[in-house]
Scaffold this motif. Structure first.
Motif, PDB file in Angstrom:
ATOM      1  N   GLU A 298      -1.399  -3.190  -4.391  1.00 43.54           N
ATOM      2  CA  GLU A 298      -0.745  -4.186  -5.228  1.00 43.54           C
ATOM      3  C   GLU A 298      -0.552  -5.487  -4.462  1.00 43.54           C
ATOM      4  O   GLU A 298      -0.258  -5.481  -3.262  1.00 43.54           O
ATOM      5  CB  GLU A 298       0.603  -3.673  -5.720  1.00 43.54           C
ATOM      6  CG  GLU A 298       0.482  -2.444  -6.594  1.00 43.54           C
ATOM      7  CD  GLU A 298       1.821  -1.966  -7.131  1.00 43.54           C
ATOM      8  OE1 GLU A 298       1.819  -1.170  -8.075  1.00 43.54           O
ATOM      9  OE2 GLU A 298       2.856  -2.395  -6.603  1.00 43.54           O
TER      10      GLU A 298
ATOM     11  N   ARG B  64      -2.606   2.706  -6.115  1.00 42.10           N
ATOM     12  CA  ARG B  64      -3.387   1.478  -6.191  1.00 42.10           C
ATOM     13  C   ARG B  64      -2.739   0.381  -5.354  1.00 42.10           C
ATOM     14  O   ARG B  64      -1.519   0.244  -5.335  1.00 42.10           O
ATOM     15  CB  ARG B  64      -3.518   1.030  -7.646  1.00 42.10           C
ATOM     16  CG  ARG B  64      -4.242   2.045  -8.520  1.00 42.10           C
ATOM     17  CD  ARG B  64      -4.430   1.534  -9.934  1.00 42.10           C
ATOM     18  NE  ARG B  64      -5.111   2.513 -10.770  1.00 42.10           N
ATOM     19  CZ  ARG B  64      -5.518   2.281 -12.007  1.00 42.10           C
ATOM     20  NH1 ARG B  64      -5.291   1.097 -12.558  1.00 42.10           N
ATOM     21  NH2 ARG B  64      -6.137   3.215 -12.699  1.00 42.10           N
TER      22      ARG B  64
ATOM     23  N   TYR C 101       0.844  -1.204   0.000  1.00 36.37           N
ATOM     24  CA  TYR C 101       0.000   0.000   0.000  1.00 36.37           C
ATOM     25  C   TYR C 101       0.873   1.245   0.000  1.00 36.37           C
ATOM     26  O   TYR C 101       1.840   1.346   0.759  1.00 36.37           O
ATOM     27  CB  TYR C 101      -0.908   0.019   1.233  1.00 36.37           C
ATOM     28  CG  TYR C 101      -1.580   1.357   1.452  1.00 36.37           C
ATOM     29  CD1 TYR C 101      -2.663   1.747   0.674  1.00 36.37           C
ATOM     30  CD2 TYR C 101      -1.110   2.244   2.422  1.00 36.37           C
ATOM     31  CE1 TYR C 101      -3.268   2.977   0.856  1.00 36.37           C
ATOM     32  CE2 TYR C 101      -1.708   3.475   2.614  1.00 36.37           C
ATOM     33  CZ  TYR C 101      -2.788   3.839   1.826  1.00 36.37           C
ATOM     34  OH  TYR C 101      -3.376   5.060   1.999  1.00 36.37           O
TER      35      TYR C 101
ATOM     36  N   ILE D  27      -3.012  -5.438  -9.607  1.00 32.66           N
ATOM     37  CA  ILE D  27      -3.123  -4.070  -9.108  1.00 32.66           C
ATOM     38  C   ILE D  27      -4.600  -3.723  -9.000  1.00 32.66           C
ATOM     39  O   ILE D  27      -5.393  -4.075  -9.878  1.00 32.66           O
ATOM     40  CB  ILE D  27      -2.410  -3.074 -10.050  1.00 32.66           C
ATOM     41  CG1 ILE D  27      -0.940  -3.467 -10.236  1.00 32.66           C
ATOM     42  CG2 ILE D  27      -2.508  -1.652  -9.510  1.00 32.66           C
ATOM     43  CD1 ILE D  27      -0.208  -2.599 -11.242  1.00 32.66           C
ATOM     44  N   SER D  28      -4.984  -3.037  -7.939  1.00 27.22           N
ATOM     45  CA  SER D  28      -6.390  -2.690  -7.741  1.00 27.22           C
ATOM     46  C   SER D  28      -6.876  -1.751  -8.835  1.00 27.22           C
ATOM     47  O   SER D  28      -6.102  -1.015  -9.453  1.00 27.22           O
ATOM     48  CB  SER D  28      -6.590  -2.043  -6.367  1.00 27.22           C
ATOM     49  OG  SER D  28      -5.893  -0.818  -6.276  1.00 27.22           O
TER      50      SER D  28
ATOM     51  N   VAL E 137     -11.367  -6.135  -3.626  1.00 31.77           N
ATOM     52  CA  VAL E 137     -10.346  -5.465  -4.430  1.00 31.77           C
ATOM     53  C   VAL E 137      -9.676  -6.447  -5.385  1.00 31.77           C
ATOM     54  O   VAL E 137      -9.424  -6.128  -6.545  1.00 31.77           O
ATOM     55  CB  VAL E 137      -9.290  -4.802  -3.517  1.00 31.77           C
ATOM     56  CG1 VAL E 137      -8.185  -4.154  -4.347  1.00 31.77           C
ATOM     57  CG2 VAL E 137      -9.943  -3.763  -2.611  1.00 31.77           C
TER      58      VAL E 137
ATOM     59  N   LYS F  59      -8.696   0.890  -8.578  1.00 35.32           N
ATOM     60  CA  LYS F  59      -8.686   2.310  -8.235  1.00 35.32           C
ATOM     61  C   LYS F  59      -7.760   2.558  -7.052  1.00 35.32           C
ATOM     62  O   LYS F  59      -7.474   1.644  -6.271  1.00 35.32           O
ATOM     63  CB  LYS F  59     -10.101   2.794  -7.906  1.00 35.32           C
ATOM     64  CG  LYS F  59     -10.750   2.070  -6.743  1.00 35.32           C
ATOM     65  CD  LYS F  59     -12.171   2.567  -6.520  1.00 35.32           C
ATOM     66  CE  LYS F  59     -12.833   1.852  -5.345  1.00 35.32           C
ATOM     67  NZ  LYS F  59     -14.226   2.334  -5.124  1.00 35.32           N
ATOM     68  N   PRO F  60      -7.274   3.785  -6.902  1.00 30.77           N
ATOM     69  CA  PRO F  60      -6.375   4.104  -5.780  1.00 30.77           C
ATOM     70  C   PRO F  60      -7.099   4.002  -4.441  1.00 30.77           C
ATOM     71  O   PRO F  60      -8.323   4.109  -4.363  1.00 30.77           O
ATOM     72  CB  PRO F  60      -5.946   5.548  -6.071  1.00 30.77           C
ATOM     73  CG  PRO F  60      -6.266   5.778  -7.506  1.00 30.77           C
ATOM     74  CD  PRO F  60      -7.450   4.923  -7.813  1.00 30.77           C
TER      75      PRO F  60
END
Length: 312
Positions: free
Chosen positions: A229, A227, A222, A243-244, A277, A246-247
């Motif tokens: 990971e 985003r 984080y 990777i997600s 996520v 959205k941030p």
């Protein structure tokens, strides 16, 4: 007038007594009774176990359409929690992270923040820049891989005094904090976290590791405003699995919940504040894990609670 004053005073003292006689303690009828939620969860798991057993029996005797049996398995899997063995639980309420369970600091310093949890204390070296412009030059992915690479390639020995104070040494201030706890974790696991972030710098990683060198395993990485990971770490280095979309932003000084599950077939899910996520498969590791590691670089992260569940 004197008699009137006495009557008023007496009425003031008698009012609470009358209120106690007139009103009783009120309980919300819609609120689950104590222990009801646990009993309901237990009954649900028992139902899922019976459903899986019946599905296995029907499959062996070929008593139903294979597609129907597959749908039943998918239904059971959606509600099943195979991670029923508690392996690790710590809310740091005892004020001591060196015992029950023991955490070992290998870089930087840590302390217990009363009523909040385990806090990483980073003392930046003279060569580090804390300016916003410098932080913007490094993406969340690059920062996460840099942190992990430093942990994999550098072993910081802890002096005798460090074990008592949670300090990995003051002679050379490291560029990151690292702490771990050695606990056997099954390959299929569920990790529950509550954490808060108190500034918008640096990055944070946590995950199960394999081996005494702690160079292999999975990591959730984080970075504020970036985003989330999911990383795979091996002796050859680290790589990003996913990777997600959205941030994420945790810098509201509130505790955020994270749940990370891994099934025996390699299926993994990660949810943040009850929102999914990640949902993916990775079979890179087939053996059990040897513990849980956390790494912090430049941030102000407080781990309020951690719990790890496994399978029999």
């Amino acid at each position: 007038m004197r008699l009137l004053a006495i009557l008023i005073v007496c009425s003031l003292f008698s009012t609470p007594a009358l209120a106690e006689q007139r009103y009783s303690t009120w309980s919300d009828p819609e609120r689950p009774a104590a222990g009801r939620s646990d009993r309901q969860s237990k009954r649900l798991l028992e139902f899922i176990d019976r459903l899986k057993a019946l599905t296995d029996s029907a499959e062996q005797s070929r008593a139903a359409d294979p597609l129907f049996l597959r749908d039943l398995r998918d239904l059971a899997r959606g509600y099943d929690r195979p991670w029923r063995k508690l392996l690790l639980s710590d809310d740091f309420g005892d004020g001591d992270f060196t015992a029950n369970p023991p955490w070992t600091v290998t870089a930087g310093r840590y302390r217990i923040e009363k009523s909040w949890g385990l806090r990483a204390v980073l003392e930046p070296s003279g060569g580090q820049s804390s300016g916003r412009q410098e932080r913007q030059k490094v993406s969340g992915r690059d920062a996460a891989l840099a942190i992990l690479g430093a942990v994999l390639n550098k072993s910081v020995r802890q002096p005798e005094s460090g074990r008592r104070t949670g300090d990995a040494g003051a002679a050379e201030k490291p560029a990151f904090n690292a702490i771990h706890t050695a606990v056997p974790i099954s390959n299929a696991f569920a990790i529950e976290l509550e954490l808060s972030s108190w500034n918008d710098r640096g990055g944070f990683e946590i995950g199960p590791y394999q081996g005494a060198a702690r160079t292999s395993g999975y990591r959730l990485a984080y970075s504020p405003g970036a985003r989330l990971e999911l990383l795979r770490a091996t002796r050859r280095g680290a790589s990003v699995i996913d990777i997600s979309a959205k941030p994420l932003q945790f810098e509201d000084r509130k505790a955020h919940r994270m749940e990370w599950t891994r099934r025996a077939d390699g299926g993994m899910t990660v949810s943040v504040d009850d929102e999914e996520v990640f949902n993916l498969f990775d079979r890179s590791f087939k053996d059990p894990f040897d513990g849980l590691i956390m790494v912090n670089r430049g941030g102000d992260i407080i781990l309020k609670r951690v719990a790890v569940f496994g399978v029999e």
